[in-house]
Design a protein around this motif. Structure first.
Motif, PDB file in Angstrom:
ATOM      1  N   ASN A 194     -38.131 -17.267 -10.703  1.00 39.51           N
ATOM      2  CA  ASN A 194     -36.942 -17.266  -9.786  1.00 39.51           C
ATOM      3  C   ASN A 194     -36.198 -15.997 -10.050  1.00 39.51           C
ATOM      4  O   ASN A 194     -35.852 -16.342 -11.504  1.00 39.51           O
ATOM      5  CB  ASN A 194     -36.482 -18.836  -9.627  1.00 39.51           C
ATOM      6  N   ASP A 195     -35.283 -15.650  -9.302  1.00 38.39           N
ATOM      7  CA  ASP A 195     -34.261 -14.828  -9.603  1.00 38.39           C
ATOM      8  C   ASP A 195     -33.030 -15.511  -9.660  1.00 38.39           C
ATOM      9  O   ASP A 195     -32.409 -15.529  -8.705  1.00 38.39           O
ATOM     10  CB  ASP A 195     -34.326 -13.559  -8.641  1.00 38.39           C
ATOM     11  N   ILE A 196     -32.882 -16.020 -10.892  1.00 40.05           N
ATOM     12  CA  ILE A 196     -31.480 -16.881 -11.179  1.00 40.05           C
ATOM     13  C   ILE A 196     -30.419 -16.212 -10.863  1.00 40.05           C
ATOM     14  O   ILE A 196     -29.239 -16.463 -10.186  1.00 40.05           O
ATOM     15  CB  ILE A 196     -31.719 -17.629 -12.424  1.00 40.05           C
ATOM     16  N   ALA A 197     -30.326 -14.903 -11.321  1.00 42.15           N
ATOM     17  CA  ALA A 197     -29.253 -13.956 -11.186  1.00 42.15           C
ATOM     18  C   ALA A 197     -28.618 -13.819  -9.659  1.00 42.15           C
ATOM     19  O   ALA A 197     -27.413 -13.816  -9.127  1.00 42.15           O
ATOM     20  CB  ALA A 197     -29.291 -12.598 -11.900  1.00 42.15           C
ATOM     21  N   ASN A 198     -29.781 -13.546  -8.939  1.00 45.13           N
ATOM     22  CA  ASN A 198     -29.654 -13.411  -7.508  1.00 45.13           C
ATOM     23  C   ASN A 198     -29.044 -14.736  -6.617  1.00 45.13           C
ATOM     24  O   ASN A 198     -28.374 -14.823  -5.955  1.00 45.13           O
ATOM     25  CB  ASN A 198     -31.129 -12.919  -6.820  1.00 45.13           C
ATOM     26  N   TYR A 199     -29.666 -15.774  -7.436  1.00 47.96           N
ATOM     27  CA  TYR A 199     -29.077 -17.203  -6.583  1.00 47.96           C
ATOM     28  C   TYR A 199     -27.657 -17.270  -7.065  1.00 47.96           C
ATOM     29  O   TYR A 199     -26.679 -17.711  -6.240  1.00 47.96           O
ATOM     30  CB  TYR A 199     -29.993 -18.383  -7.418  1.00 47.96           C
ATOM     31  N   TYR A 200     -27.202 -16.682  -8.242  1.00 52.32           N
ATOM     32  CA  TYR A 200     -25.821 -16.888  -8.839  1.00 52.32           C
ATOM     33  C   TYR A 200     -24.938 -16.075  -7.714  1.00 52.32           C
ATOM     34  O   TYR A 200     -23.937 -16.451  -7.220  1.00 52.32           O
ATOM     35  CB  TYR A 200     -25.704 -16.246 -10.056  1.00 52.32           C
ATOM     36  N   TRP A 251     -19.201 -21.640  -1.758  1.00 49.61           N
ATOM     37  CA  TRP A 251     -18.703 -23.120  -1.239  1.00 49.61           C
ATOM     38  C   TRP A 251     -17.265 -22.881  -0.849  1.00 49.61           C
ATOM     39  O   TRP A 251     -16.389 -22.511  -1.845  1.00 49.61           O
ATOM     40  CB  TRP A 251     -18.677 -23.858  -2.768  1.00 49.61           C
ATOM     41  N   LYS A 252     -16.854 -23.110   0.044  1.00 52.81           N
ATOM     42  CA  LYS A 252     -15.443 -23.099   0.746  1.00 52.81           C
ATOM     43  C   LYS A 252     -15.043 -21.525   0.540  1.00 52.81           C
ATOM     44  O   LYS A 252     -15.615 -20.704   1.072  1.00 52.81           O
ATOM     45  CB  LYS A 252     -14.471 -24.216   0.208  1.00 52.81           C
ATOM     46  N   ASN A 253     -13.951 -21.519  -0.137  1.00 54.87           N
ATOM     47  CA  ASN A 253     -13.309 -20.143  -0.261  1.00 54.87           C
ATOM     48  C   ASN A 253     -14.105 -19.304  -1.370  1.00 54.87           C
ATOM     49  O   ASN A 253     -13.923 -18.176  -1.517  1.00 54.87           O
ATOM     50  CB  ASN A 253     -12.089 -20.331  -0.618  1.00 54.87           C
ATOM     51  N   ASP A 254     -14.936 -19.853  -2.055  1.00 55.86           N
ATOM     52  CA  ASP A 254     -15.645 -19.326  -3.251  1.00 55.86           C
ATOM     53  C   ASP A 254     -17.263 -18.407  -3.061  1.00 55.86           C
ATOM     54  O   ASP A 254     -18.106 -19.139  -2.560  1.00 55.86           O
ATOM     55  CB  ASP A 254     -16.014 -20.394  -4.402  1.00 55.86           C
ATOM     56  N   ARG A 255     -16.998 -17.120  -3.263  1.00 54.52           N
ATOM     57  CA  ARG A 255     -17.883 -16.362  -3.055  1.00 54.52           C
ATOM     58  C   ARG A 255     -18.079 -15.317  -3.954  1.00 54.52           C
ATOM     59  O   ARG A 255     -16.879 -14.961  -4.815  1.00 54.52           O
ATOM     60  CB  ARG A 255     -17.994 -15.360  -1.803  1.00 54.52           C
ATOM     61  N   TRP A 256     -19.137 -14.884  -4.337  1.00 53.42           N
ATOM     62  CA  TRP A 256     -19.222 -13.713  -5.468  1.00 53.42           C
ATOM     63  C   TRP A 256     -18.664 -12.416  -5.024  1.00 53.42           C
ATOM     64  O   TRP A 256     -17.984 -11.867  -5.959  1.00 53.42           O
ATOM     65  CB  TRP A 256     -20.741 -13.414  -5.926  1.00 53.42           C
ATOM     66  N   ALA A 307     -31.450 -14.650 -24.115  1.00 54.21           N
ATOM     67  CA  ALA A 307     -32.191 -13.885 -24.924  1.00 54.21           C
ATOM     68  C   ALA A 307     -33.184 -13.073 -24.567  1.00 54.21           C
ATOM     69  O   ALA A 307     -33.739 -12.295 -25.212  1.00 54.21           O
ATOM     70  CB  ALA A 307     -33.236 -15.238 -25.714  1.00 54.21           C
ATOM     71  N   SER A 308     -33.410 -13.240 -23.062  1.00 50.62           N
ATOM     72  CA  SER A 308     -34.468 -12.199 -22.650  1.00 50.62           C
ATOM     73  C   SER A 308     -33.648 -10.976 -21.891  1.00 50.62           C
ATOM     74  O   SER A 308     -34.273 -10.361 -21.420  1.00 50.62           O
ATOM     75  CB  SER A 308     -35.235 -12.869 -21.334  1.00 50.62           C
ATOM     76  N   GLY A 309     -32.370 -10.919 -21.879  1.00 47.92           N
ATOM     77  CA  GLY A 309     -31.647  -9.877 -21.602  1.00 47.92           C
ATOM     78  C   GLY A 309     -31.604  -9.829 -19.952  1.00 47.92           C
ATOM     79  O   GLY A 309     -30.990  -8.886 -19.410  1.00 47.92           O
ATOM     80  N   VAL A 310     -31.349 -10.967 -19.343  1.00 47.03           N
ATOM     81  CA  VAL A 310     -31.196 -11.210 -18.017  1.00 47.03           C
ATOM     82  C   VAL A 310     -29.671 -11.272 -18.012  1.00 47.03           C
ATOM     83  O   VAL A 310     -29.273 -12.505 -18.324  1.00 47.03           O
ATOM     84  CB  VAL A 310     -32.170 -12.195 -17.397  1.00 47.03           C
ATOM     85  N   THR A 311     -28.845 -10.413 -17.627  1.00 48.34           N
ATOM     86  CA  THR A 311     -27.535 -10.909 -17.547  1.00 48.34           C
ATOM     87  C   THR A 311     -27.011 -11.486 -16.217  1.00 48.34           C
ATOM     88  O   THR A 311     -27.550 -11.386 -15.265  1.00 48.34           O
ATOM     89  CB  THR A 311     -26.745  -9.060 -17.682  1.00 48.34           C
ATOM     90  N   CYS A 312     -25.698 -12.181 -16.593  1.00 43.61           N
ATOM     91  CA  CYS A 312     -25.079 -12.863 -15.566  1.00 43.61           C
ATOM     92  C   CYS A 312     -24.316 -11.886 -14.784  1.00 43.61           C
ATOM     93  O   CYS A 312     -23.694 -11.150 -15.511  1.00 43.61           O
ATOM     94  CB  CYS A 312     -24.367 -14.084 -15.915  1.00 43.61           C
ATOM     95  N   PRO A 313     -24.343 -11.782 -13.459  1.00 46.18           N
ATOM     96  CA  PRO A 313     -23.427 -10.692 -12.844  1.00 46.18           C
ATOM     97  C   PRO A 313     -22.211 -11.311 -12.361  1.00 46.18           C
ATOM     98  O   PRO A 313     -21.506 -11.297 -11.298  1.00 46.18           O
ATOM     99  CB  PRO A 313     -24.248 -10.375 -11.598  1.00 46.18           C
ATOM    100  N   HIS A 314     -21.269 -11.592 -13.451  1.00 46.10           N
ATOM    101  CA  HIS A 314     -19.783 -12.186 -13.377  1.00 46.10           C
ATOM    102  C   HIS A 314     -19.008 -11.359 -12.562  1.00 46.10           C
ATOM    103  O   HIS A 314     -19.057  -9.840 -12.826  1.00 46.10           O
ATOM    104  CB  HIS A 314     -19.256 -12.354 -14.423  1.00 46.10           C
ATOM    105  N   PRO A 315     -18.300 -11.744 -11.587  1.00 43.56           N
ATOM    106  CA  PRO A 315     -17.078 -10.845 -11.194  1.00 43.56           C
ATOM    107  C   PRO A 315     -16.216 -10.322 -12.122  1.00 43.56           C
ATOM    108  O   PRO A 315     -16.046 -11.131 -13.231  1.00 43.56           O
ATOM    109  CB  PRO A 315     -16.436 -11.687 -10.172  1.00 43.56           C
ATOM    110  N   ALA A 316     -15.787  -9.079 -12.265  1.00 44.74           N
ATOM    111  CA  ALA A 316     -15.065  -8.600 -13.013  1.00 44.74           C
ATOM    112  C   ALA A 316     -13.840  -9.420 -13.596  1.00 44.74           C
ATOM    113  O   ALA A 316     -13.319  -9.552 -14.650  1.00 44.74           O
ATOM    114  CB  ALA A 316     -14.577  -7.112 -12.876  1.00 44.74           C
ATOM    115  N   GLN A 317     -13.302 -10.075 -12.280  1.00 46.91           N
ATOM    116  CA  GLN A 317     -11.850 -10.814 -12.821  1.00 46.91           C
ATOM    117  C   GLN A 317     -12.353 -11.947 -13.630  1.00 46.91           C
ATOM    118  O   GLN A 317     -11.317 -12.294 -14.304  1.00 46.91           O
ATOM    119  CB  GLN A 317     -11.484 -11.357 -11.277  1.00 46.91           C
ATOM    120  N   LEU A 318     -13.244 -12.640 -13.548  1.00 43.79           N
ATOM    121  CA  LEU A 318     -13.611 -13.690 -14.651  1.00 43.79           C
ATOM    122  C   LEU A 318     -13.719 -13.074 -16.164  1.00 43.79           C
ATOM    123  O   LEU A 318     -13.207 -13.735 -16.952  1.00 43.79           O
ATOM    124  CB  LEU A 318     -15.095 -14.405 -14.306  1.00 43.79           C
TER     125      LEU A 318
END
Length: 242
Positions: free
Chosen positions: A19-25, A30-35, A197-208
């Protein structure tokens, strides 16, 4: 810290690999919260509740804001026997060693000091107070990763059951709670550690990152939970935004 069984870890590792967990992120909604909208409400809740947790000043007001964000009905039933809560999650800026060793201590402490909230909202309080250790659990996740909804079940890695009331609203059963929340935290921590550990980065919004709530690319358990919530939403409703 609680551990997973070998069979659970094998199932979780298979899920990570397929599964592409980063894509699910990225798809979290939820309500007003979007990537694309920088998870604006989540950002504000993490700032306010996290600061309060470090100062041992989590109050009924914080819990109400989380309940309103999550859509809990009958919030007037929420009461705090201690206000602020006695909840020593942190030792300075870091999570205390006692809590790291037994994260369920905090679950029991909140349960003893509040009424009107159950497993879902206790877990949400902890998720916003300490996202480096906790992720929330709700009935949607249990329907997909636990029991109670055969149509939605995809991978039984939790010994929790979701129940549906006559009102059609789902909730988490009390059987195996809170011990299975410990299993859930172990799962979230394992996925976060494996991705990091595997180098799959989390695509956090820059504001976080700018708000110093995240380090660039590093997965936290709360981030993994958001991704799995998207997966569960897609499984049940065919959309990650509900």
């Amino acid at each position: 810290m609680q551990k997973m069984s070998n069979i659970t870890q094998k199932n979780v590792d298979k899920f990570i690999a397929t599964n592409d967990i980063a894509n699910y992120y990225r798809q979290y909604g939820w309500k007003n919260d979007r990537w694309t909208g920088v998870f604006s409400d989540i950002l504000l809740l993490e700032q306010s509740v996290g600061t309060a947790a470090r100062d041992q000043q989590i109050t009924k007001s914080h819990i109400l804001k989380i309940a309103q964000w999550g859509g809990l009905p009958n919030t007037e039933r929420i009461q705090c026997l201690k206000d602020p809560l006695v909840l020593p999650l942190y030792d300075g800026m870091e999570i205390s060693m006692a809590i790291k060793n037994d994260p369920l201590t905090a679950v029991r402490m909140i349960s003893q000091q509040t009424t009107g909230i159950g497993p879902t909202y206790i877990s949400k309080v902890l998720r916003f107070a300490a996202p480096t250790l906790y992720g929330a659990i709700d009935s949607r996740l249990v329907r997909v990763f636990g029991a109670g909804d055969p149509k939605s079940s995809r991978m039984r890695i939790l010994n929790l059951k979701a129940n549906q009331a006559k009102s059609k609203r789902w909730s988490i059963g009390q059987d195996n709670w809170p011990s299975e929340f410990g299993t859930w935290l172990a799962i979230l921590g394992h996925i976060a550690g494996t991705l990091n550990a595997s180098g799959v980065t989390c695509p956090h919004p820059a504001q976080l990152i700018d708000a110093k709530l995240r380090q660039t690319g590093t997965w936290l358990p709360a981030d993994v939970e958001m991704a799995l919530f998207s997966y569960a939403s897609l499984t049940i409703y065919g959309s990650s935004v509900t």
